[in-house]
Write an enzyme that holds these catalytic residues in place. Structure first.
Site, PDB file in Angstrom:
ATOM      1  N   ASP A  29       0.552  -1.155  -0.114  1.00  0.00           N
ATOM      2  CA  ASP A  29      -0.004  -0.023   0.085  1.00  0.00           C
ATOM      3  C   ASP A  29       0.921   1.334   0.009  1.00  0.00           C
ATOM      4  O   ASP A  29       1.967   1.304   0.751  1.00  0.00           O
ATOM      5  CB  ASP A  29      -0.690   0.051   1.350  1.00  0.00           C
ATOM      6  CG  ASP A  29      -1.943   1.012   0.967  1.00  0.00           C
ATOM      7  OD1 ASP A  29      -3.295   0.589   1.142  1.00  0.00           O
ATOM      8  OD2 ASP A  29      -1.677   2.233   1.005  1.00  0.00           O
ATOM      9  N   HIS A  47      -9.963  -5.599  -3.342  1.00  0.00           N
ATOM     10  CA  HIS A  47      -8.691  -5.700  -2.699  1.00  0.00           C
ATOM     11  C   HIS A  47      -8.543  -5.996  -1.015  1.00  0.00           C
ATOM     12  O   HIS A  47      -9.535  -5.540  -0.325  1.00  0.00           O
ATOM     13  CB  HIS A  47      -7.945  -4.522  -2.880  1.00  0.00           C
ATOM     14  CG  HIS A  47      -8.679  -3.203  -2.297  1.00  0.00           C
ATOM     15  ND1 HIS A  47      -9.318  -2.433  -2.983  1.00  0.00           N
ATOM     16  CD2 HIS A  47      -8.188  -2.368  -1.272  1.00  0.00           C
ATOM     17  CE1 HIS A  47      -9.900  -1.201  -2.464  1.00  0.00           C
ATOM     18  NE2 HIS A  47      -9.145  -1.486  -1.121  1.00  0.00           N
ATOM     19  N   LEU A  48      -8.087  -6.852  -0.779  1.00  0.00           N
ATOM     20  CA  LEU A  48      -7.792  -7.345   0.549  1.00  0.00           C
ATOM     21  C   LEU A  48      -6.624  -6.759   1.216  1.00  0.00           C
ATOM     22  O   LEU A  48      -5.531  -6.648   0.723  1.00  0.00           O
ATOM     23  CB  LEU A  48      -7.525  -9.034   0.608  1.00  0.00           C
ATOM     24  CG  LEU A  48      -8.420  -9.866  -0.002  1.00  0.00           C
ATOM     25  CD1 LEU A  48      -8.273 -11.368   0.416  1.00  0.00           C
ATOM     26  CD2 LEU A  48      -9.944  -9.570   0.338  1.00  0.00           C
ATOM     27  N   HIS A  49      -6.743  -6.098   2.359  1.00  0.00           N
ATOM     28  CA  HIS A  49      -5.802  -5.330   3.177  1.00  0.00           C
ATOM     29  C   HIS A  49      -5.018  -6.559   3.988  1.00  0.00           C
ATOM     30  O   HIS A  49      -5.925  -6.847   4.733  1.00  0.00           O
ATOM     31  CB  HIS A  49      -5.995  -4.141   3.870  1.00  0.00           C
ATOM     32  CG  HIS A  49      -6.640  -3.113   3.339  1.00  0.00           C
ATOM     33  ND1 HIS A  49      -5.976  -1.941   2.863  1.00  0.00           N
ATOM     34  CD2 HIS A  49      -7.877  -2.907   2.649  1.00  0.00           C
ATOM     35  CE1 HIS A  49      -6.748  -0.961   2.366  1.00  0.00           C
ATOM     36  NE2 HIS A  49      -7.884  -1.449   2.006  1.00  0.00           N
TER      37      HIS A  49
HETATM   38  P1  AMP Z   1      -9.600   1.319   0.217  1.00  0.00           P
HETATM   39  O1  AMP Z   1     -10.001   2.496   1.268  1.00  0.00           O
HETATM   40  O2  AMP Z   1      -9.994   0.127   1.370  1.00  0.00           O
HETATM   41  O3  AMP Z   1     -10.409   1.512  -1.006  1.00  0.00           O
HETATM   42  O4  AMP Z   1      -8.110   1.220   0.142  1.00  0.00           O
HETATM   43  C1  AMP Z   1      -7.507   1.688  -1.155  1.00  0.00           C
HETATM   44  C2  AMP Z   1      -6.108   1.461  -0.667  1.00  0.00           C
HETATM   45  O5  AMP Z   1      -5.476   2.016  -1.995  1.00  0.00           O
HETATM   46  C3  AMP Z   1      -5.543   2.620   0.319  1.00  0.00           C
HETATM   47  O6  AMP Z   1      -5.081   2.027   1.432  1.00  0.00           O
HETATM   48  C4  AMP Z   1      -4.459   3.535  -0.511  1.00  0.00           C
HETATM   49  O7  AMP Z   1      -3.511   3.887   0.562  1.00  0.00           O
HETATM   50  C5  AMP Z   1      -4.138   2.477  -1.492  1.00  0.00           C
HETATM   51  N1  AMP Z   1      -3.650   2.987  -2.843  1.00  0.00           N
HETATM   52  C6  AMP Z   1      -4.101   4.044  -3.390  1.00  0.00           C
HETATM   53  N2  AMP Z   1      -3.455   4.346  -4.617  1.00  0.00           N
HETATM   54  C7  AMP Z   1      -2.281   3.406  -4.415  1.00  0.00           C
HETATM   55  C8  AMP Z   1      -1.161   3.201  -5.235  1.00  0.00           C
HETATM   56  N3  AMP Z   1      -0.822   3.752  -6.290  1.00  0.00           N
HETATM   57  N4  AMP Z   1      -0.389   2.199  -4.932  1.00  0.00           N
HETATM   58  C9  AMP Z   1      -0.406   1.325  -3.791  1.00  0.00           C
HETATM   59  N5  AMP Z   1      -1.797   1.672  -2.830  1.00  0.00           N
HETATM   60  C10 AMP Z   1      -2.535   2.534  -3.261  1.00  0.00           C
END
Ligand code: AMP
Ligand code: ZN
Length: 123
Positions: A34, A109-111
């Site tokens: 991330d 996406h899975l965190h």
């Molecule tokens: P969500 O809020 O669950 O939709 O998570 C989206 C995640 O994508 C967030 O934790 C962001 O920090 C991450 N994110 C956004 N842009 C990028 C990127 N270019 N590369 C890696 N992670 C990203």
């Protein structure tokens, strides 16, 4: 839908138009760090095909949903958060779905979070 979605950030990563910090790959999934980590380990695991939410993925392709879960476990092991047989030191799987959960990227996406004690309840 399962084909790449126009203007989807994670579809563009899967396609190679944007290069994330990849930590693991399978034929059907991609895992990368991330960009705004919330813990020492913060990896996102995505299917290569586009599904907006975990619910949409589970309905359209439950086998792929299972592969995504297995990919997250493999990342946790690779990152030293678990072994094949035990969840130590431990990790958390987060899937934000929809506005109240704060989903900002509409490609499921899975965190994978770990590397510190994680508070509960979450925010
Ligand atoms: P969500 O809020 O669950 O939709 O998570 C989206 C995640 O994508 C967030 O934790 C962001 O920090 C991450 N994110 C956004 N842009 C990028 C990127 N270019 N590369 C890696 N992670 C990203
Ligand atoms: Zn997408």
């Amino acid at each position: 839908m399962t084909e790449a979605a126009p203007d989807c950030l994670f579809c563009r990563m899967v396609a190679g138009d944007i290069t994330p910090d990849v930590v693991a790959e399978t034929p059907t999934t991609l895992a990368f760090r991330d960009v705004n980590p919330q813990a020492p380990t913060h990896v996102l695991v995505v299917p290569r095909t586009h599904h907006a939410t975990i619910g949409a993925l589970a309905a359209a392709d439950p086998g792929l949903a299972a592969e995504l879960l297995a990919a997250a476990q493999a990342v946790a092991v690779q990152e030293g958060l678990a072994t094949g047989s035990a969840p130590e030191p431990g990790w958390r799987l987060v899937v934000n779905s929809g506005p109240d959960a704060g989903q900002t990227v509409h490609h499921v996406h899975l965190h994978v979070l770990g590397g510190r004690g994680l508070g509960w309840p979450p925010g």
